[in-house]
Scaffold this motif. Sequence first.
Motif, PDB file in Angstrom:
ATOM      1  N   LYS A  40     -68.866 -89.832  -2.566  1.00  0.00           N
ATOM      2  CA  LYS A  40     -69.601 -90.494  -3.501  1.00  0.00           C
ATOM      3  C   LYS A  40     -68.827 -90.169  -5.140  1.00  0.00           C
ATOM      4  CE  LYS A  40     -73.839 -90.224  -0.877  1.00  0.00           C
ATOM      5  NZ  LYS A  40     -75.321 -89.779  -1.041  1.00  0.00           N
ATOM      6  N   ILE A  41     -67.657 -90.715  -4.970  1.00  0.00           N
ATOM      7  CA  ILE A  41     -66.935 -90.289  -6.367  1.00  0.00           C
ATOM      8  C   ILE A  41     -67.497 -90.854  -7.645  1.00  0.00           C
ATOM      9  CG2 ILE A  41     -64.518 -90.611  -7.239  1.00  0.00           C
ATOM     10  CD1 ILE A  41     -64.614 -89.306  -4.544  1.00  0.00           C
ATOM     11  N   ASP A  42     -68.078 -92.200  -7.729  1.00  0.00           N
ATOM     12  CA  ASP A  42     -68.800 -92.595  -8.691  1.00  0.00           C
ATOM     13  C   ASP A  42     -70.058 -91.895  -9.136  1.00  0.00           C
ATOM     14  OD1 ASP A  42     -66.601 -94.650  -8.911  1.00  0.00           O
ATOM     15  OD2 ASP A  42     -68.082 -96.069  -7.467  1.00  0.00           O
ATOM     16  N   LEU A  48     -70.996 -85.460 -13.463  1.00  0.00           N
ATOM     17  CA  LEU A  48     -69.957 -84.867 -14.445  1.00  0.00           C
ATOM     18  C   LEU A  48     -70.208 -85.255 -15.968  1.00  0.00           C
ATOM     19  CD1 LEU A  48     -66.808 -84.567 -12.363  1.00  0.00           C
ATOM     20  CD2 LEU A  48     -68.426 -82.651 -12.996  1.00  0.00           C
ATOM     21  N   SER A  49     -70.435 -86.476 -16.147  1.00  0.00           N
ATOM     22  CA  SER A  49     -70.529 -86.927 -17.380  1.00  0.00           C
ATOM     23  C   SER A  49     -71.912 -86.651 -18.152  1.00  0.00           C
ATOM     24  CB  SER A  49     -70.444 -88.616 -17.372  1.00  0.00           C
ATOM     25  OG  SER A  49     -69.251 -89.134 -16.879  1.00  0.00           O
ATOM     26  N   ILE A  50     -73.054 -86.442 -17.054  1.00  0.00           N
ATOM     27  CA  ILE A  50     -74.168 -86.009 -17.704  1.00  0.00           C
ATOM     28  C   ILE A  50     -74.394 -84.603 -18.130  1.00  0.00           C
ATOM     29  CG2 ILE A  50     -76.575 -85.169 -16.921  1.00  0.00           C
ATOM     30  CD1 ILE A  50     -76.611 -87.812 -14.935  1.00  0.00           C
ATOM     31  N   LEU A  67     -63.116 -87.516 -11.715  1.00  0.00           N
ATOM     32  CA  LEU A  67     -62.422 -87.467 -10.272  1.00  0.00           C
ATOM     33  C   LEU A  67     -62.108 -88.881  -9.561  1.00  0.00           C
ATOM     34  CD1 LEU A  67     -65.594 -85.180  -8.840  1.00  0.00           C
ATOM     35  CD2 LEU A  67     -63.374 -84.476  -9.598  1.00  0.00           C
ATOM     36  N   THR A  68     -61.206 -88.756  -8.681  1.00  0.00           N
ATOM     37  CA  THR A  68     -60.724 -89.830  -8.075  1.00  0.00           C
ATOM     38  C   THR A  68     -60.654 -89.818  -6.627  1.00  0.00           C
ATOM     39  OG1 THR A  68     -58.399 -88.957  -8.330  1.00  0.00           O
ATOM     40  CG2 THR A  68     -59.215 -90.294 -10.079  1.00  0.00           C
ATOM     41  N   LYS A  69     -60.198 -90.545  -5.764  1.00  0.00           N
ATOM     42  CA  LYS A  69     -60.148 -90.321  -4.254  1.00  0.00           C
ATOM     43  C   LYS A  69     -59.271 -89.240  -3.864  1.00  0.00           C
ATOM     44  CE  LYS A  69     -61.857 -95.064  -3.049  1.00  0.00           C
ATOM     45  NZ  LYS A  69     -61.430 -96.152  -2.355  1.00  0.00           N
ATOM     46  N   ASP A  70     -58.417 -89.089  -4.782  1.00  0.00           N
ATOM     47  CA  ASP A  70     -57.440 -87.921  -4.422  1.00  0.00           C
ATOM     48  C   ASP A  70     -58.030 -86.522  -4.492  1.00  0.00           C
ATOM     49  OD1 ASP A  70     -55.258 -89.851  -3.889  1.00  0.00           O
ATOM     50  OD2 ASP A  70     -54.584 -89.784  -6.228  1.00  0.00           O
ATOM     51  N   ASP A  71     -58.947 -86.293  -5.220  1.00  0.00           N
ATOM     52  CA  ASP A  71     -59.570 -85.093  -5.227  1.00  0.00           C
ATOM     53  C   ASP A  71     -60.254 -84.784  -4.104  1.00  0.00           C
ATOM     54  OD1 ASP A  71     -58.777 -84.269  -8.010  1.00  0.00           O
ATOM     55  OD2 ASP A  71     -60.152 -85.940  -8.666  1.00  0.00           O
TER      56      ASP A  71
END
Length: 229
Positions: A40-42, A48-50, A67-71
């Motif tokens: 659940k990347i989004d 994290l933004s919160i 974060l991205t899918k690579d993470d």
Amino acid sequence: MESRISWRWLFGLLVLPAVLIVFYRRYIPETPRYLLSKGKIDEANRVLSILASGRLKHKNLVVTPYLTKDDQTELKREKVKLGEIFKGKLGRRTVAVGIAEWMTVGAQITLRVLMPTILVEQGYSIAKSLTFAMVMNFGDLGALAASVFGYYVRRRVVLTVGSIFACGAGLAFGLFSNSVVLILVLGAIFQFFVLLLNTTIWQYAPELYPTRVLAFWDLPLHFLELLEF
């Protein structure tokens, strides 16, 4: 009959704050690492933004793509064994934090449970002793102070300074509590610093362990607390 059950209402009222967790948990975001492990990347970026905003409740949140899918591909699920927290560097941290927590909890329990008995031994009535103990509980504001200091002061500084003042207040209470005013003031000060230390340790201890073993760190501490009884 009413006087015999009136004390039960007090315990019933003390349960009410625990009910608030049902509502408060709605505002506590999920762990970003957990969300990332579930793909659940989004949602992880939103959490994290919160956290970066410093407020749990807000309007018009701007989500930053931390974060991205690579993470996600770099995140490996590791099997954790309870024995890890008793070995090597983690073992030393477990022992150190466990001893510190054992001492602060012991001091806190002593003040809360034994204080009325100590005051009765000094010649005060049971009613006055219980009243004095209730007034001393205003020192519980030390837990709130620990939350504030947690943002601005290093944990070790709070623990070091708090320990010095707690020991000083404890000695002063034993040596100079020969009047009602000194009993209440010194008792509340001692309670304040004990709660400051206790809460700070619970803030500090999780930071000493890797994320993958955080679910296990408090088990040995609870075990050490039980040894006091």
